[in-house]
Structure formats: structure tokens, C-alpha cells
Design a protein around this motif. Structure first.
Motif, PDB file in Angstrom:
ATOM      1  N   PRO A 121      -4.450   1.991  15.929  1.00 32.35           N
ATOM      2  CA  PRO A 121      -4.863   3.216  16.625  1.00 32.35           C
ATOM      3  C   PRO A 121      -5.932   3.989  15.853  1.00 32.35           C
ATOM      4  CG  PRO A 121      -2.480   2.968  16.730  1.00 32.35           C
ATOM      5  CD  PRO A 121      -2.985   1.895  15.805  1.00 32.35           C
ATOM      6  N   GLY A 122      -6.698   4.767  16.588  1.00 38.71           N
ATOM      7  CA  GLY A 122      -7.741   5.559  15.962  1.00 38.71           C
ATOM      8  C   GLY A 122      -8.987   4.766  15.634  1.00 38.71           C
ATOM      9  N   GLY A 123      -9.080   3.545  16.177  1.00 36.21           N
ATOM     10  CA  GLY A 123     -10.230   2.705  15.891  1.00 36.21           C
ATOM     11  C   GLY A 123     -10.250   2.155  14.482  1.00 36.21           C
ATOM     12  N   THR A 124      -9.113   2.208  13.772  1.00 36.50           N
ATOM     13  CA  THR A 124      -9.047   1.722  12.399  1.00 36.50           C
ATOM     14  C   THR A 124      -8.763   0.226  12.375  1.00 36.50           C
ATOM     15  OG1 THR A 124      -6.687   2.302  12.249  1.00 36.50           O
ATOM     16  CG2 THR A 124      -8.275   3.959  11.526  1.00 36.50           C
ATOM     17  N   PHE A 152      -5.183   1.042   5.126  1.00 37.57           N
ATOM     18  CA  PHE A 152      -5.572   2.254   4.413  1.00 37.57           C
ATOM     19  C   PHE A 152      -6.128   3.283   5.385  1.00 37.57           C
ATOM     20  CE2 PHE A 152      -8.487   5.101   2.303  1.00 37.57           C
ATOM     21  CZ  PHE A 152      -7.797   5.474   1.172  1.00 37.57           C
ATOM     22  N   ASP A 153      -7.124   2.893   6.178  1.00 36.28           N
ATOM     23  CA  ASP A 153      -7.726   3.835   7.126  1.00 36.28           C
ATOM     24  C   ASP A 153      -6.716   4.297   8.169  1.00 36.28           C
ATOM     25  OD1 ASP A 153     -10.175   3.654   5.838  1.00 36.28           O
ATOM     26  OD2 ASP A 153     -10.915   2.061   7.155  1.00 36.28           O
ATOM     27  N   TYR A 196      -1.885  10.353   8.593  1.00 38.21           N
ATOM     28  CA  TYR A 196      -1.536  11.423   7.656  1.00 38.21           C
ATOM     29  C   TYR A 196      -2.792  11.871   6.915  1.00 38.21           C
ATOM     30  CZ  TYR A 196       3.189   9.682   8.502  1.00 38.21           C
ATOM     31  OH  TYR A 196       4.362   9.282   9.098  1.00 38.21           O
ATOM     32  N   PRO A 197      -3.574  12.763   7.512  1.00 45.42           N
ATOM     33  CA  PRO A 197      -4.829  13.176   6.880  1.00 45.42           C
ATOM     34  C   PRO A 197      -4.638  14.013   5.612  1.00 45.42           C
ATOM     35  CG  PRO A 197      -4.441  14.420   8.901  1.00 45.42           C
ATOM     36  CD  PRO A 197      -3.409  13.344   8.854  1.00 45.42           C
ATOM     37  N   LEU A 249       0.878  -1.170   0.000  1.00 46.94           N
ATOM     38  CA  LEU A 249       0.000   0.000   0.000  1.00 46.94           C
ATOM     39  C   LEU A 249       0.913   1.216   0.000  1.00 46.94           C
ATOM     40  CD1 LEU A 249      -2.815   1.480   0.541  1.00 46.94           C
ATOM     41  CD2 LEU A 249      -2.199   1.295   2.969  1.00 46.94           C
ATOM     42  N   HIS A 250       0.891   1.994  -1.082  1.00 47.86           N
ATOM     43  CA  HIS A 250       1.761   3.172  -1.127  1.00 47.86           C
ATOM     44  C   HIS A 250       1.203   4.205  -2.087  1.00 47.86           C
ATOM     45  CE1 HIS A 250       3.342   0.746  -4.506  1.00 47.86           C
ATOM     46  NE2 HIS A 250       3.711   1.899  -5.036  1.00 47.86           N
TER      47      HIS A 250
END
Length: 223
Positions: free
Chosen positions: A159-162, A166-167, A173-174, A123-124
Motif C-alpha cells: 500500500p501507498g505505492g511502496t 522499509f518504505d 508509521y511516519p 527489519l526492526h
């Protein structure tokens, strides 16, 4: 009895042929249960809620590794489906408009990948000419070059509930500002935008979706 001895290889070969001709979760379920790639818990979940991408991956990982099956369609497209890839591509273009989104799943042998034989993924996001220049790897872990990992590692509790890479990446990095140098631009032909021979063989998600649409039109399939 050896698990492989219980497999009807003629049955399996015929269903893999049918799947390549016309992919369906029904065929994949028959394949996965026949070779025990799906656990009892998997089967119960599928019967209640349908296939998930992770279930599909487990079947593909088995048939690619043990039956040396070669898919007729992009594996990421088969695993996630067109709708999910289109959603991620839209999110990607919004967050990283100067970077091409790649999500590639492919079978790799151990000598090539360093992992056990199986389906691995990268994934990049590859910089386009004019993109802001990525920070050095010592300052960011944003994946702007291919980084292969075992396919099963795409999913998890992050982390972040992902629950997938990808998420999780978009959570970390938003936007491009989080991993690029202000005022520094990638130019056509420089080290950042060039691809080596291995990278050049990979198709971006946009290319995969375009190729699939073109194939459907050629075959006369409904869009």
C-alpha cells in the motif's frame, strides 16, 4: 542433466573468493549466470539498467544455500550498498529518533528459521533508554523486536505505492507517535531495552556502516 552437474565448482569457488576480496557487480553477474540464479529476464534487466538489490539477493541466496558461501562483508551492505543504507538510516533517525534501526540479512537453515534454507531478513527498530514505550503487540504491528521472514519478502507491491518493507513501514508509521504510549518511557535495563543473546549478536545499520568505514581505513581503501 542435473542443474548442479553443469556447474564448474572450481570456477565458482574462485569467483566467490575474488568477490569476498573485492565485491563487484561484474563478478556477481558472472556468478549468478554460471549457477542460473538469474533468469533470462533478470539478465536482460541488468544489461539495460544495472543490478538491483533484489537481483543481488537472488545470487546471494543461491550461493549461501547451495555453495555454503560465507560473505566477508555484511549481507545487507552487499545487497543495498552504502549509499542506500545511509539514506535509510537518515530517514529512520528523522522518523524514529529514539529507536536504533536494524536491517539484517543472514543465511539460516530450515530448523532454525522455519523457512526453507536460505537468506532471511529482519527489519526492526530497537528502543533506546529514554524512548517512548511501544504499544502492546495487540495494538500495533510496528516491528520493535526482530521478526524474521524470507528475504524475498522484503520486496513487493505494498500500500501507498511502496515496493519494500522499509518504505512501507514509514508509510504506516511516519513517526513515533503512531506506535508508542504518550508519557511512558523505556528505562535502561527494563524489558523493552534489554536484548536476548540472539538479539545482542545483531548489528544495527549504524554499526554496520561504522564497521565498514573502519575496515576501509585499516585496509587503506579510499573513503
Amino acid at each position: 542433466m542435473n542443474a548442479f552437474q553443469s556447474i564448474d565448482w572450481g570456477y565458482l569457488e574462485e569467483r566467490l573468493r575474488r568477490y569476498n576480496a573485492n565485491p563487484s557487480d561484474d563478478l556477481l553477474y558472472r556468478i549468478g549466470t554460471h549457477v542460473d540464479a538469474l533468469s533470462t529476464e533478470d539478465c536482460r534487466a541488468i544489461e539495460q539498467q544495472g543490478f538491483t538489490a533484489e537481483h543481488r539477493y537472488r545470487v546471494f541466496n543461491w550461493v549461501c544455500s547451495c555453495a555454503k558461501w560465507e560473505p566477508a562483508t555484511d549481507l545487507a551492505l552487499l545487497i543495498f550498498g552504502r549509499q542506500q543504507l545511509e539514506k535509510w538510516l537518515e530517514q529512520s533517525r528523522h522518523a524514529y529518533p529514539h529507536f536504533d534501526f536494524y536491517l539484517v540479512f543472514e543465511y539460516q537453515e530450515k530448523f532454525k528459521s522455519g523457512f526453507e534454507d536460505g537468506v532471511n531478513f529482519t527489519l526492526h527498530w530497537h528502543p533506546q533508554p529514554g524512548a517512548p514505550m511501544p504499544l502492546p503487540e495487540t495494538e500495533t504491528d510496528f516491528p520493535w523486536r526482530p521478526f524474521w521472514d524470507s528475504g524475498e519478502m522484503f520486496w513487493g507491491s505494498f500500500p501507498g505505492g511502496t515496493t519494500n518493507h522499509f518504505d512501507f513501514n514509514l508509510y504506516c508509521y511516519p513517526d513515533e507517535a503512531g506506535f508508542t504510549k504518550p508519557g511512558w518511557i523505556c528505562e535502561d535495563g527494563d524489558w523493552y531495552t534489554m536484548k536476548d543473546e540472539r538479539e545482542a549478536d545483531l548489528m544495527s545499520v549504524a554499526q554496520v556502516l561504522q564497521h565498514e568505514s573502519s575496515s576501509r581505513l585499516i585496509l587503506g581503501a579510499p573513503d
